[in-house]
Design a protein around this motif. Structure first.
Motif, PDB file in Angstrom:
ATOM      1  N   MET A 224       0.814  -1.202   0.000  1.00  0.00           N
ATOM      2  CA  MET A 224       0.000   0.000   0.000  1.00  0.00           C
ATOM      3  C   MET A 224       0.858   1.267   0.000  1.00  0.00           C
ATOM      4  SD  MET A 224      -2.717  -1.716  -0.069  1.00  0.00           S
ATOM      5  CE  MET A 224      -3.976  -0.446   0.005  1.00  0.00           C
ATOM      6  N   THR A 225       1.945   1.237   0.779  1.00  0.00           N
ATOM      7  CA  THR A 225       2.870   2.381   0.783  1.00  0.00           C
ATOM      8  C   THR A 225       4.302   1.856   0.733  1.00  0.00           C
ATOM      9  OG1 THR A 225       3.023   2.461   3.187  1.00  0.00           O
ATOM     10  CG2 THR A 225       1.276   3.781   2.151  1.00  0.00           C
ATOM     11  N   GLU A 226       5.175   2.687   0.207  1.00  0.00           N
ATOM     12  CA  GLU A 226       6.570   2.276   0.039  1.00  0.00           C
ATOM     13  C   GLU A 226       7.339   2.411   1.360  1.00  0.00           C
ATOM     14  OE1 GLU A 226       7.878   0.912  -2.720  1.00  0.00           O
ATOM     15  OE2 GLU A 226       5.779   0.951  -3.362  1.00  0.00           O
ATOM     16  N   PRO A 227       8.443   1.702   1.483  1.00  0.00           N
ATOM     17  CA  PRO A 227       9.266   1.826   2.699  1.00  0.00           C
ATOM     18  C   PRO A 227       9.800   3.249   2.869  1.00  0.00           C
ATOM     19  CG  PRO A 227       9.863  -0.131   1.457  1.00  0.00           C
ATOM     20  CD  PRO A 227       8.931   0.649   0.590  1.00  0.00           C
ATOM     21  N   MET A 228       9.954   3.642   4.117  1.00  0.00           N
ATOM     22  CA  MET A 228      10.541   4.944   4.466  1.00  0.00           C
ATOM     23  C   MET A 228      11.894   4.663   5.107  1.00  0.00           C
ATOM     24  SD  MET A 228       8.256   7.303   3.683  1.00  0.00           S
ATOM     25  CE  MET A 228       8.552   8.689   4.764  1.00  0.00           C
TER      26      MET A 228
END
Lengths: 371, 427
Positions: A224-228
């Protein structure tokens, strides 16, 4: 004359039999530098890449959703088909439940997990199916909420569902109507994994309970969201990716014989283990290095290694030496090398690696040159 | 018949020990690594025991290849074969030493009088240079930080060398003057290799080698002027020159061992230019009992050139070779065959000093100095002798990276002489 012959024989034997001891005396005279030379280089590229693991027929299915402050958010849907069918005359059914044995958790261990149970509406063969695929599902049958650390999750199936499938479940042949159940995330902050051993579909008659065993499995994941990530770090995550792709520029060493090769990768275990309270982030502890010739050919396993206490993955076996030897002599070609997690258990374990820009511990290839 | 079988048997025995050198089981001087290797020459076993010169040394019992002009004075058909055994103790600057043993053949020579004591032919197969060394380096390598250090062994070694086939002719032009010439075909292979092995199954053993194959032709011309110095006394003055030669060379780099060899890269080719080699000598003989010889040799190796990169080769490393030698022989019985065995035995003594043609340290000459000695044992067969020679000397010095060799060389040569081509006459 016989004395002369004897003398000649003795001399000949003396000459033929002589030998000498080993010694390093004179190595300076030969110019020194006789010890093996170790050549160091950083990868030409060390990039993350989309990756979807093969999860079909894994011994464990994953289900749930997690929002990891480091690795981003991921959802997982698990698919299980059971080995249904009675031998002989089946009794009338009065109920059914899915018993799931949990052996894995990733995320907030104090959160409640809510999964929705769906029918799988198509025939499916799990062999070689990757995590980025999907199966056709029916409407939600039921939702079930449990604590992410519960070791056993029992989901009672509604009476209507039992009635709908009673004939199918009581039949003795291969059914064409029941294709298994899917477990999709509805709510929660963790992904859990259910192992095949002890995960069953139980059906109840008035007198008895029959368990249909775990037969086929699949896990699909969606990022859903990329790694930070911190600076100079690369992330890889089992199951859903990203993966890591590596290339080297070894043109200057063409036809250079080597004795050994070691590819060292350093994991940032400190940043990796910096998690919110009660948050569990399992770490990849074993990696494979494979050579991908092209997308159609099977990859060549070059090395496999476990992480050390110092957080280092060192690929340095004889296969590595042989592989790079063949590369330098043009006997082997590859498009890129790839880091993979061994396909043993289905997980979303992660790994935070120092990349080539890391000032502390960039990845490094070491070659022992023969001359 | 018995005599022929004896000669053949001993010759085969002597030659059978020669392959020990080719199989790399033994080692010689570390200085043999440089250039074309350690220069070798073998004029005759007699000359060898008298300092190794013999440019003006006549002999009825030996074919002397120091000067092809000496081939003119032959009476018997002669064959000789020999072998040598080197015991070399190498010492470095900190006093460490090691002893190396090496066996090799000296030469095979054949002399044929076409016209007795006037015109003679000669054929010889003898070494020109020899590469024979080995250095073993043991250590530990910190290659993989996740593992313990790995023990390794590097064996750096060289072998091979140049041989020469010589076909010579000597002619006595006048009672005082003889001339001669030989065509010398030089050929051979030198191999330098490095074998690296590890005490770890994760690392591959490698053996990287480069072999240099060389061949070329040169000519040696020589002359001797002999003067009578009284009754049965003779003074001879001789000189030789081996013309500059160009060897064509090919170098192959290989990886692997035995039959599992891979060629690395392309074959390198190039020429190697050898300088002129000159020698002069004087000899004196008296009543066949005493003989003296003194020789000097000069070879301007600073003119040497190689298109291929030979070990240690650099223009500044090349030296002009200067060799002096002298020797004396005593044969108490002279030409008598009725004296005691010890009186018919020849006793020889000599020395030489040589400046090597190449040095690992450009500012330092590598000198070789040795005392030579030998006995020539007569046999039951007239004209046949077994020569046992010994050299004791040293090479180089312990300064900086240099090492000093103390060597003892023991050699045995069988010299066979028979009269051939005689018509049987019925009396």
């Amino acid at each position: 004359m016989s004395r002369l012959c004897l003398l000649a024989v003795l001399l000949a034997v003396l000459l033929a039999a002589c030998n000498d001891p080993a010694s390093d005396l004179g190595s300076d005279l030969l110019g020194g530098g006789l010890e093996p030379d170790v050549w160091f280089t950083a990868p030409n590229s060390f990039d993350t890449m989309p990756f979807a693991d093969i999860t079909g027929q894994a011994p464990r299915v994953l289900a749930g959703a997690v929002d990891d402050p480091l690795f981003g958010s991921v959802t997982a849907t698990g698919y299980i088909d059971f080995d249904t069918g009675f031998d002989g005359t089946a009794p009338a059914l009065v109920g059914a439940a899915v018993r799931l044995r949990r052996t894995y958790v990733y995320g907030d261990t104090m959160s409640m997990v809510t999964l929705a149970v769906h029918d799988i509406l198509e025939q499916w063969d799990p062999t070689g199916v990757k995590a980025d695929s999907a199966l056709v599902l029916g409407p939600e049958i039921i939702t079930h909420t449990f604590l992410s650390t519960d070791s056993v999750v029992l989901i009672p199936m509604p009476t209507a569902w039992v009635s709908m499938y009673e004939d199918t479940l009581r039949s003795s042949g291969v059914d064409s109507l029941f294709h298994g159940l899917a477990f999709a995330p509805v709510d929660g902050q963790s992904v859990v994994g259910f192992i095949n051993s002890g995960t069953v579909l139980e059906v109840y008659s008035a007198d008895d309970t029959t368990a249909f065993n775990f037969q086929r499995s699949l896990t699909t994941t969606t990022r859903m969201t990329e790694p930070m990530l911190p600076e100079a770090r690369a992330a890889m995550q089992d199951g859903t990716g990203p993966g890591v792709r590596v290339t080297f520029d070894l043109d200057s060493l063409a036809t250079q014989p080597i004795n050994g090769a070691a590819f060292l990768i350093h994991a940032d275990t400190v940043a990796f283990q910096d998690t919110p309270m009660d948050f569990v982030r399992p770490m990849v502890e074993e990696l494979q290095l494979v050579a991908v010739r092209n997308e159609d050919d099977p990859a060549l396993l070059v090395g496999q290694t476990r992480i050390t206490d110092e957080g280092i993955f060192s690929f340095s076996g004889s296969e590595m030496a042989t592989f790079f030897y063949r590369i330098l002599f043009g006997l082997e070609e590859y498009e890129y090398l790839e880091l993979r997690v061994p396909v043993l258990d289905n997980t979303l374990n992660g790994l935070l690696l120092h990349d080539v820009d890391s000032p502390d511990a960039p990845p490094e290839l070491r070659l022992i040159l023969s001359s | 018949m018995k005599q022929r079988w004896f000669h053949a048997g001993v010759l085969v025995l002597l030659l059978s020990s020669a392959p020990a050198a080719g199989q790399g089981r033994d080692d010689g001087s570390l200085y043999s690594r440089y250039g074309l290797g350690e220069l070798r020459s073998f004029a005759s076993s007699r000359a060898q025991a008298m300092g190794g010169g013999g440019t003006a040394l006549w002999s009825l019992n030996y074919a002397n290849y120091a000067n092809p002009a000496t081939l003119s004075r032959q009476f018997l058909v002669r064959a000789s074969a020999g072998m040598r055994f080197d015991n070399i103790t190498t010492i470095d600057g900190i006093g460490a030493d090691k002893t190396l043993l090496a066996g090799s053949f000296s030469a095979v020579q054949f002399g044929l009088p076409v016209l007795a004591n006037r015109l003679g032919l000669g054929f010889a197969f003898e070494p020109y240079s020899r590469v024979n060394y080995r250095v073993t380096t043991d250590g530990a390598l910190d290659f993989d930080p996740t593992r313990a250090t790995t023990a390794f062994r590097v064996v750096t070694q060289g072998s091979g060398g140049l041989q020469q086939l010589r076909l010579g002719l000597g002619l006595r032009l006048a009672s005082l003057l003889s001339i001669g010439a030989s065509m010398d075909y030089l050929f051979g292979v030198t191999q330098q290799s490095r074998r690296t092995s590890f005490d770890s199954v994760n690392l591959i053993t490698s053996n990287v080698a480069h072999s240099t194959r060389m061949r070329g032709v040169t000519t040696t011309v020589g002359t001797i002027v002999s003067f009578s110095a009284g009754e049965d006394r003779e003074i001879s003055i001789g000189g030789t020159a081996t013309l500059p030669a160009t060897l064509s060379a090919e170098r192959t780099h290989t990886l692997g061992e035995s039959l599992d060899l891979d060629t690395l890269g392309a074959v390198s080719k190039g020429d190697i230019s050898l300088p002129v080699r000159t020698a002069a000598g004087i000899a004196f003989s008296s009543h066949s009992r005493w003989a003296f010889t003194a020789d000097m040799r000069f070879e301007p190796w600073t003119e040497f050139h190689s298109a291929l990169d030979l070990p240690g080769y650099d223009r500044s490393a090349m030296r002009n070779r200067r060799r002096i030698s002298a020797g004396v022989e005593l044969l108490p019985a002279g030409s008598s065959v009725t004296e005691t065995y010890l009186a018919r035995t020849a006793y020889r003594l000599g020395f030489y000093r040589d400046v090597a043609y190449i040095s690992p340290v450009p500012s330092v000459d590598i000198t070789i100095q040795a005392v030579t000695a030998g006995v020539s044992l007569p046999t039951l067969f007239g004209g046949t002798r077994l020569d046992i020679n010994v050299q004791v000397g040293r090479r180089g010095r312990t300064s900086g990276i240099l090492v000093r060799d103390r060597f003892v060389t023991l050699s045995a040569t069988l010299n066979v002489g028979e009269r051939w081509f005689l018509k049987r006459r019925l009396g």
